[in-house]
Scaffold this active site. Structure first.
Site, PDB file in Angstrom:
ATOM      1  N   ASN A 215       1.664 -16.433  -7.285  1.00 23.82           N
ATOM      2  CA  ASN A 215       1.304 -17.940  -8.122  1.00 23.82           C
ATOM      3  C   ASN A 215       2.075 -18.840  -7.776  1.00 23.82           C
ATOM      4  OD1 ASN A 215       0.385 -19.827 -10.056  1.00 23.82           O
ATOM      5  ND2 ASN A 215       0.879 -18.742 -11.883  1.00 23.82           N
ATOM      6  N   TRP A 216       1.861 -19.962  -6.988  1.00 21.12           N
ATOM      7  CA  TRP A 216       2.812 -20.840  -6.837  1.00 21.12           C
ATOM      8  C   TRP A 216       3.046 -21.970  -7.622  1.00 21.12           C
ATOM      9  CZ3 TRP A 216       1.615 -21.668  -0.639  1.00 21.12           C
ATOM     10  CH2 TRP A 216       1.924 -20.389  -0.011  1.00 21.12           C
ATOM     11  N   LYS A 217       2.137 -21.911  -8.491  1.00 17.96           N
ATOM     12  CA  LYS A 217       2.114 -23.069  -9.570  1.00 17.96           C
ATOM     13  C   LYS A 217       2.246 -24.402  -9.016  1.00 17.96           C
ATOM     14  CE  LYS A 217       4.089 -19.691 -12.875  1.00 17.96           C
ATOM     15  NZ  LYS A 217       5.173 -19.592 -13.816  1.00 17.96           N
TER      16      LYS A 217
ATOM     17  N   HIS B  28      -3.933 -18.577 -17.644  1.00 16.08           N
ATOM     18  CA  HIS B  28      -2.439 -18.339 -17.806  1.00 16.08           C
ATOM     19  C   HIS B  28      -1.903 -18.955 -18.852  1.00 16.08           C
ATOM     20  CE1 HIS B  28       1.501 -19.048 -16.216  1.00 16.08           C
ATOM     21  NE2 HIS B  28       1.299 -18.139 -15.591  1.00 16.08           N
TER      22      HIS B  28
ATOM     23  N   GLU C 277       0.476 -21.052 -19.191  1.00 11.09           N
ATOM     24  CA  GLU C 277       0.649 -22.279 -19.324  1.00 11.09           C
ATOM     25  C   GLU C 277      -0.584 -23.065 -19.390  1.00 11.09           C
ATOM     26  OE1 GLU C 277       2.820 -21.983 -15.337  1.00 11.09           O
ATOM     27  OE2 GLU C 277       4.396 -20.920 -16.446  1.00 11.09           O
TER      28      GLU C 277
ATOM     29  N   GLU D 219       0.892 -10.568 -19.077  1.00 10.00           N
ATOM     30  CA  GLU D 219       1.807 -11.380 -18.956  1.00 10.00           C
ATOM     31  C   GLU D 219       2.512 -12.180 -20.159  1.00 10.00           C
ATOM     32  OE1 GLU D 219       1.981 -13.543 -14.808  1.00 10.00           O
ATOM     33  OE2 GLU D 219       1.008 -14.944 -16.065  1.00 10.00           O
TER      34      GLU D 219
ATOM     35  N   GLY E 102       8.958 -17.056 -16.328  1.00  6.09           N
ATOM     36  CA  GLY E 102      10.035 -17.982 -15.718  1.00  6.09           C
ATOM     37  C   GLY E 102      11.285 -18.011 -16.674  1.00  6.09           C
TER      38      GLY E 102
ATOM     39  N   SER F  31       8.835 -12.950 -14.736  1.00  3.62           N
ATOM     40  CA  SER F  31      10.120 -12.533 -14.015  1.00  3.62           C
ATOM     41  C   SER F  31      10.298 -11.435 -13.269  1.00  3.62           C
ATOM     42  CB  SER F  31      11.076 -12.723 -15.002  1.00  3.62           C
ATOM     43  OG  SER F  31      11.342 -14.139 -15.823  1.00  3.62           O
TER      44      SER F  31
HETATM   45  P1  PGA Z   1       7.436 -15.951 -12.992  1.00  2.53           P
HETATM   46  O1  PGA Z   1       5.897 -16.379 -13.479  1.00  2.53           O
HETATM   47  O2  PGA Z   1       7.197 -14.821 -12.178  1.00  2.53           O
HETATM   48  O3  PGA Z   1       8.154 -17.050 -12.551  1.00  2.53           O
HETATM   49  O4  PGA Z   1       8.012 -15.464 -14.220  1.00  2.53           O
HETATM   50  C1  PGA Z   1       4.844 -15.379 -13.454  1.00  2.53           C
HETATM   51  C2  PGA Z   1       3.617 -16.206 -13.926  1.00  2.53           C
HETATM   52  O5  PGA Z   1       3.628 -17.342 -14.569  1.00  2.53           O
HETATM   53  O6  PGA Z   1       2.351 -15.833 -13.314  1.00  2.53           O
END
Ligand code: PGA
Length: 256
Positions: free
Chosen positions: A9-11, A96, A98, A168, A174, A213
């Site tokens: 997931n490159w966000k 997600h 976020e 998640e 993150g 992470s």
């Molecule tokens: P992360 O993000 O690996 O940077 O913790 C995972 C995600 O949000 O899918």
């Protein structure tokens, strides 16, 4: 044979040039992971160029989000699932944390996005997970149940046969603070049991990814969990070497 899926997931990261370089390195290094399904989810505006780079390779393409609307139309700024299909996307991330936390996506909106994805032949990757406060208040299972249930209510349990679930924990995303393999396994087993209470066959085949992470140092231990079927990788997917090591950790589980 376990069907592991490792998704990057490159966000909202990179540029046209940086993402072209990233996908090129990722594709080039994947030769040793032939039993693992590998997916990259670039920002929407780069789906076309990244899609061209993965065409004819084993790497699949996914989107990070889609509109919950049934039909295209006057929805400024939104991207319809049919447009994602046209870009050769096979998967799309929905719910997600976020999106839930920063853009107000409720369980109902997430469920509609899940349904919209499936109606267009996209495989949704449904993200669920608790915040730190919820974990500390012993609400983890209640949160996971509620988030999963919203989708089952709208789409029926049969829909999970054409979906992926990603556990998640919000506190691990993150932050560099990964769930322990035991915490991940417990949550995954709980999610699978929730599905099994309705349909054991669908539950057994359901892929449940861990995200939060994940890196090359902890992937092997996480993926060893019997209910952990791969990972949704954020930060570490932005470095091709790191992402490839995570894919290799999944491959090692398959060939163990
Ligand atoms: P992360 O993000 O690996 O940077 O913790 C995972 C995600 O949000 O899918």
């Amino acid at each position: 044979m376990r069907r592991y899926l490792v998704a990057g997931n490159w966000k909202m990261n990179g540029s046209r040039q940086a993402n072209a370089a990233l996908v090129e390195k990722t594709v080039a290094g994947l030769a040793r992971c032939s039993d693992v399904e590998v997916l990259v989810c670039p920002p929407a505006v780069y789906l076309e160029s990244v899609g061209q780079a993965v065409r004819g390779t084993p790497v699949r393409l996914g989107a990070q989000n889609l509109s919950d609307r049934d039909a295209p139309g006057a929805f400024t700024g939104e991207v319809h699932g049919a447009m994602l299909r046209e870009m050769q996307c096979e998967y799309v991330i929905v719910g997600h944390s976020e999106r839930r936390a920063l853009y107000g996506e409720t369980d109902e909106v997430v469920a509609r996005k899940f349904r919209a994805a499936q109606s267009l032949g996209l495989t949704p990757i449904l993200c669920v997970g608790e915040t730190l406060a919820q974990r500390e208040a012993n609400e983890t299972e209640a949160v996971l149940e509620r988030q999963l249930e919203a989708v089952v209510q709208l789409c029926e349990v049969a829909a999970l046969a054409r979906a992926v679930v990603a556990y998640e924990p919000v506190w691990a995303i993150g932050t560099g603070r990964t769930a322990t393999p035991q915490q991940a396994q417990e949550a995954h087993a709980f999610l699978r049991a929730q599905v099994a209470s309705r349909d054991a066959r669908i539950a057994a085949a359901l892929r449940v990814l861990y995200g939060g992470s994940v890196n090359s140092g902890n992937a092997a231990a996480l993926f060893a969990g019997p209910d952990v079927d791969g990972g949704l990788i954020g930060g570490a997917s932005l470095k091709a070497d790191e992402f490839l090591s995570i894919c290799a950790a999944a491959q090692a589980q398959v060939t163990r």
